[in-house]
Design an enzyme around this catalytic site. Structure first.
Site, PDB file in Angstrom:
ATOM      1  N   HIS A   1       0.898  -1.188  -0.203  1.00  0.00           N
ATOM      2  CA  HIS A   1      -0.047  -0.107   0.014  1.00  0.00           C
ATOM      3  C   HIS A   1       0.801   1.197   0.036  1.00  0.00           C
ATOM      4  O   HIS A   1       0.703   2.096   0.974  1.00  0.00           O
ATOM      5  CB  HIS A   1      -0.844  -0.171   1.098  1.00  0.00           C
ATOM      6  CG  HIS A   1      -2.068  -0.879   0.994  1.00  0.00           C
ATOM      7  ND1 HIS A   1      -1.739  -2.313   1.647  1.00  0.00           N
ATOM      8  CD2 HIS A   1      -3.182  -0.949   0.703  1.00  0.00           C
ATOM      9  CE1 HIS A   1      -3.033  -2.844   1.393  1.00  0.00           C
ATOM     10  NE2 HIS A   1      -3.809  -2.072   0.646  1.00  0.00           N
TER      11      HIS A   1
ATOM     12  N   HIS B   1     -10.037  -3.244  -8.932  1.00  0.00           N
ATOM     13  CA  HIS B   1      -9.742  -3.581  -7.575  1.00  0.00           C
ATOM     14  C   HIS B   1     -11.127  -3.496  -6.767  1.00  0.00           C
ATOM     15  O   HIS B   1     -12.098  -2.998  -7.166  1.00  0.00           O
ATOM     16  CB  HIS B   1      -8.907  -2.443  -7.226  1.00  0.00           C
ATOM     17  CG  HIS B   1      -8.294  -2.592  -5.854  1.00  0.00           C
ATOM     18  ND1 HIS B   1      -8.959  -2.451  -4.512  1.00  0.00           N
ATOM     19  CD2 HIS B   1      -7.092  -3.242  -5.304  1.00  0.00           C
ATOM     20  CE1 HIS B   1      -8.326  -2.650  -3.554  1.00  0.00           C
ATOM     21  NE2 HIS B   1      -7.228  -3.144  -3.906  1.00  0.00           N
TER      22      HIS B   1
ATOM     23  N   GLU C   1       2.126  -4.542  -6.242  1.00  0.00           N
ATOM     24  CA  GLU C   1       1.177  -3.740  -6.048  1.00  0.00           C
ATOM     25  C   GLU C   1       1.390  -2.399  -5.367  1.00  0.00           C
ATOM     26  O   GLU C   1       1.759  -2.616  -4.296  1.00  0.00           O
ATOM     27  CB  GLU C   1      -0.130  -4.610  -5.642  1.00  0.00           C
ATOM     28  CG  GLU C   1      -1.335  -3.429  -5.497  1.00  0.00           C
ATOM     29  CD  GLU C   1      -2.664  -4.410  -5.290  1.00  0.00           C
ATOM     30  OE1 GLU C   1      -3.617  -3.752  -4.406  1.00  0.00           O
ATOM     31  OE2 GLU C   1      -2.560  -5.479  -5.176  1.00  0.00           O
TER      32      GLU C   1
ATOM     33  N   GLU D   1      -5.598   1.751  -7.124  1.00  0.00           N
ATOM     34  CA  GLU D   1      -6.882   1.503  -6.147  1.00  0.00           C
ATOM     35  C   GLU D   1      -6.900   2.784  -5.454  1.00  0.00           C
ATOM     36  O   GLU D   1      -8.262   3.061  -5.268  1.00  0.00           O
ATOM     37  CB  GLU D   1      -6.649   0.517  -5.146  1.00  0.00           C
ATOM     38  CG  GLU D   1      -5.698   0.800  -4.255  1.00  0.00           C
ATOM     39  CD  GLU D   1      -5.671  -0.257  -2.954  1.00  0.00           C
ATOM     40  OE1 GLU D   1      -6.084  -0.234  -1.966  1.00  0.00           O
ATOM     41  OE2 GLU D   1      -4.668  -1.288  -3.074  1.00  0.00           O
TER      42      GLU D   1
END
Length: 286
Positions: free
Chosen positions: A100, A200, A124, A150
């Site tokens: 993230h 997502h 990611e 996302e």
């Protein structure tokens, strides 16, 4: 009386390959997000349900002060996760490494070098999403495809990603980017550059159903995020459940999104928490 995908160019895919996070279960005595052995054990269960791709996120919390360098302990845990899962699934499933935006580009490259021997399908959001030029440094330095999107909200954000060459896979969330038509524009921009999409999902089955519509009509669709097999409460809250077969979602032929919310079930289960989703910490993470 037509499904949305019929109004956006027509059906391209009859089945949509799906992946799931490796989730905790009631009764777990260890944390599946931090225990690579338990995650490897659980992966076998998902393979038996037909999944051919699994996502996991062992890099730790993210904060308002990221990116940062991961600690040696965090780097080691990430590598052990990738090794354990690859040994558990062999060539039967792709591994999707989730983060993230915790890292700087330099830090993400250090991590990627450790992960490359286990051949993940993607890395990611390795750096914060406001810096596509930095993310492009990661994309150029690793053989692992970079996936991101996302937390982005407009087609202009995704255009910056594409211009920078920052990602091979775009993960727009239809609950955040302005809905189905805006998502279709993003998918079309990506298609021109031979970049794939993997919608997502951090919402429930309504956004999930919208993702299915975009995936079905997009030639550059790669894989769809599912919440396990869409069972349990996600079946109860829809009048007709999302159809899941052998690791794939089968697009509905019903009108619109292809699902209908059971409002009685929704009213009977009001949300009483105070968190929207994963929330970044408000202090630096060491």
């Amino acid at each position: 009386n037509k499904p949305v995908y019929k109004l956006l160019g027509g059906q391209v895919h009859e089945r949509l390959r799906a992946y799931t996070y490796i989730y905790p279960r009631p009764g777990d005595t260890k944390d599946v997000y931090h225990d690579p052995d338990l995650a490897a054990e659980r992966s076998a269960e998902y393979l038996s349900q037909g999944f051919t791709a699994l996502k996991f996120d062992p890099a730790g919390p993210y904060s308002a002060f990221d990116g940062r360098q991961l600690s040696l302990e965090a780097l080691d845990l990430c590598e052990r996760f990738a090794k354990s899962l690859r040994e558990a699934v062999g060539m039967k499933a792709d591994l999707l490494f989730g983060t993230h935006g915790q890292m700087t580009a330099a830090g993400a490259i250090r991590l990627a070098k450790r992960l490359e021997p286990y051949d993940p399908l993607w890395l990611e959001e390795p750096v914060p999403p406001d810096a596509p030029e930095e993310m492009a440094k990661v994309a150029r330095a690793t053989s692992i495809p970079v996936a991101t999107g996302e937390r982005l909200t407009t087609k202009y954000d995704f255009a910056r990603l594409l211009r920078a060459g920052a990602a091979a896979i775009l993960q727009m969330n239809l609950g955040r980017v302005g809905g189905i038509l805006e998502a279709k524009k993003i998918a079309a921009m990506a298609e021109v550059d031979h970049v794939q999409i993997a919608p997502h999902l951090y919402c429930g089955p309504i956004v999930g159903a919208a993702n299915i519509q975009i995936a079905t009509c997009s030639p550059n669709f790669l894989i769809l995020e599912s919440i396990e097999t869409w069972g349990g409460f996600h079946t109860e809250i829809l009048k007709s459940p999302i159809r899941f077969e052998e690791g794939h979602v089968i697009p509905s032929t019903a009108p619109g999104l292809g699902v209908e919310l059971n409002e009685d079930v929704a009213r009977a289960n009001p949300y009483t928490g105070d968190m929207l989703h994963l929330e970044m910490t408000q202090h630096p993470v060491q």
